[in-house]
Design an enzyme around this catalytic site. Structure first.
Site, short mmCIF file in Angstrom:
data_model
loop_
_atom_site.label_atom_id
_atom_site.label_comp_id
_atom_site.label_asym_id
_atom_site.label_seq_id
_atom_site.Cartn_x
_atom_site.Cartn_y
_atom_site.Cartn_z
N TYR A 20 0.88 -1.18 0.00
CA TYR A 20 0.00 0.00 0.00
C TYR A 20 0.91 1.22 0.00
O TYR A 20 1.52 1.55 1.01
CB TYR A 20 -0.89 -0.06 1.24
CG TYR A 20 -1.81 1.12 1.46
CD1 TYR A 20 -2.22 1.95 0.44
CD2 TYR A 20 -2.34 1.35 2.73
CE1 TYR A 20 -3.08 3.01 0.66
CE2 TYR A 20 -3.20 2.41 2.97
CZ TYR A 20 -3.58 3.22 1.93
OH TYR A 20 -4.44 4.27 2.17
N LYS A 80 -1.09 -1.12 -4.24
CA LYS A 80 -2.28 -0.27 -4.12
C LYS A 80 -1.74 1.15 -4.22
O LYS A 80 -1.10 1.65 -3.29
CB LYS A 80 -2.89 -0.56 -2.76
CG LYS A 80 -4.03 0.27 -2.32
CD LYS A 80 -4.53 -0.35 -1.00
CE LYS A 80 -5.28 0.57 -0.14
NZ LYS A 80 -5.56 -0.03 1.19
C1 LIG Z 1 -9.51 7.54 -4.66
C2 LIG Z 1 -9.55 6.22 -3.96
O1 LIG Z 1 -10.02 5.22 -4.46
N1 LIG Z 1 -9.03 6.22 -2.73
C3 LIG Z 1 -8.91 5.03 -1.89
C4 LIG Z 1 -7.43 4.84 -1.57
C5 LIG Z 1 -6.60 4.53 -2.83
O2 LIG Z 1 -7.06 3.36 -3.46
C6 LIG Z 1 -5.13 4.30 -2.45
O3 LIG Z 1 -4.68 5.41 -1.70
C7 LIG Z 1 -4.25 4.15 -3.68
O4 LIG Z 1 -4.12 5.36 -4.33
O5 LIG Z 1 -7.27 3.79 -0.64
C8 LIG Z 1 -7.95 4.02 0.62
O6 LIG Z 1 -7.43 5.20 1.20
C9 LIG Z 1 -7.71 2.89 1.60
O7 LIG Z 1 -7.46 1.81 1.14
O8 LIG Z 1 -7.91 3.14 2.77
C10 LIG Z 1 -9.44 4.15 0.38
C11 LIG Z 1 -9.71 5.27 -0.61
O9 LIG Z 1 -11.08 5.34 -0.88
#
Ligand SMILES: CC(=O)N[C@H]1[C@H]([C@H](O)[C@H](O)CO)O[C@](O)(C(=O)O)C[C@@H]1O
Length: 307
Positions: A138, A166
């Site tokens: 992540y 991610k």
């Molecule tokens: C725009 C979007 O989808 N944001 C999502 C992000 C991104 O997937 C991640 O930062 C990779 O960029 O992950 C989270 O913060 C998470 O997993 O807690 C949820 C959030 O809704």
């Protein structure tokens, strides 16, 4: 390709009582609702699940509940073992691995900027503790160190085997460089641009708009496989919704990403989730929910199914 991590992955969101304790009854209702929508998978303890302010006991309770409900319903799940303290992250990985999730998510050590050697040391230890459970890195745009595509290649050459990442994603050159660095790495990108992301080479998303409505986000993902043109048209309107109704909370009022994820869940109303965030972070006031819903329904009615 069957080992790739694909589709719409939905985050847990912490249902909080007014004293900031976790309402585990409501968390169970939320997990069961996600399972009933038939989403590609569910994950715990990302930013949106407020991993940064949980005790170790709460972390274990959440992980165990998620594992138990998902296993009973054959739903894929990942456990976020993210922690800014690498020692605690490693301990979380050991305990999570015993619950046999489909993957474990970790962030990089994140107080001072880690060197590449330190990152390799950290991930090798995490990999050994997680074995045979696969790892997802992540690495959001706000991480202290955001890895470049060629650095994923260095990880691989050093023996780190990531199943997925991610990340924010990038342009065509970024996708090409990522594929070259690690062809086996599943690319998980943000939710609201998933259709164009898939066209560019993404595998799936850890999705913000699944917070708004997991069933609608999943239906959109399926639409991408059968009618990309319509999926891209919906993406345009999702973009409009984000720009007009959600982003101003971040840019104008300085709310966090997790605050707007919870706002979207409250607007969608598919599970008992309020906008409250754990101290000291602030959630958007509940009185905003109704007005956002009226406007959102106009722009993306697909996210407000009537049955
Ligand atoms: C725009 C979007 O989808 N944001 C999502 C992000 C991104 O997937 C991640 O930062 C990779 O960029 O992950 C989270 O913060 C998470 O997993 O807690 C949820 C959030 O809704």
């Amino acid at each position: 390709m069957e080992n790739r991590i694909t589709g719409t992955w939905c985050t847990l969101l912490l249902p909080l009582n007014t004293d900031d304790s976790i309402d585990f009854g409501k968390l169970e209702v939320q997990i069961d609702a996600l399972i009933a929508f038939g989403v590609s998978g569910i994950y715990s303890n990302g930013t949106a699940a407020e991993f940064y302010s949980q005790s170790e006991v709460e972390f274990d309770q959440i992980s165990e509940l998620l594992a138990e409900r998902c296993r009973a319903n054959a739903t894929p799940f990942q456990i976020g073992c993210n922690h800014v303290n690498p020692m605690l992250a490693l301990e979380r990985v050991k305990r999570a691995a015993a619950l046999q999730p489909d993957a474990i998510q970790v962030i990089l050590p994140d107080w001072t900027v880690p060197s590449m050697d330190e990152i390799v040391d950290f991930l090798m230890a995490v990999q050994q503790a997680a074995n045979p459970i696969r790892l997802v890195l992540y690495n959001p745009p706000h991480a202290k160190r955001v890895l470049l595509p060629e650095e994923y290649g260095i990880l691989r050459e050093s023996g780190v085997r990531l199943a997925g990442c991610k990340v924010k994603g990038g342009d065509a050159a970024w996708y090409a460089a990522m594929r070259q660095s690690d062809p086996e790495l599943s690319l998980g990108v943000p939710g609201h641009t998933l259709a164009s992301g898939i066209l560019a080479g993404a595998d799936g998303s850890y999705s913000n708009i699944a917070c708004l409505h997991p069933g609608a986000a999943q239906a959109w993902y399926h639409l991408m496989a059968v009618d990309m043109e319509r999926a891209l048209e919906l993406e345009k309107r999702i973009g409009l919704f984000m720009e007009q109704l959600i982003r101003p909370y971040i840019t104008r009022y300085q709310y966090s990403n997790q605050a707007v994820d919870k706002l979207m869940a409250a607007v969608g109303g598919w599970a008992p989730i309020t906008t409250r965030l754990r101290w000291p972070y602030r959630g958007v006031h509940e009185r905003e929910v109704g007005a956002v819903r009226i406007e959102a329904e106009r722009i993306i009615p697909e996210f407000f199914p009537t049955n």
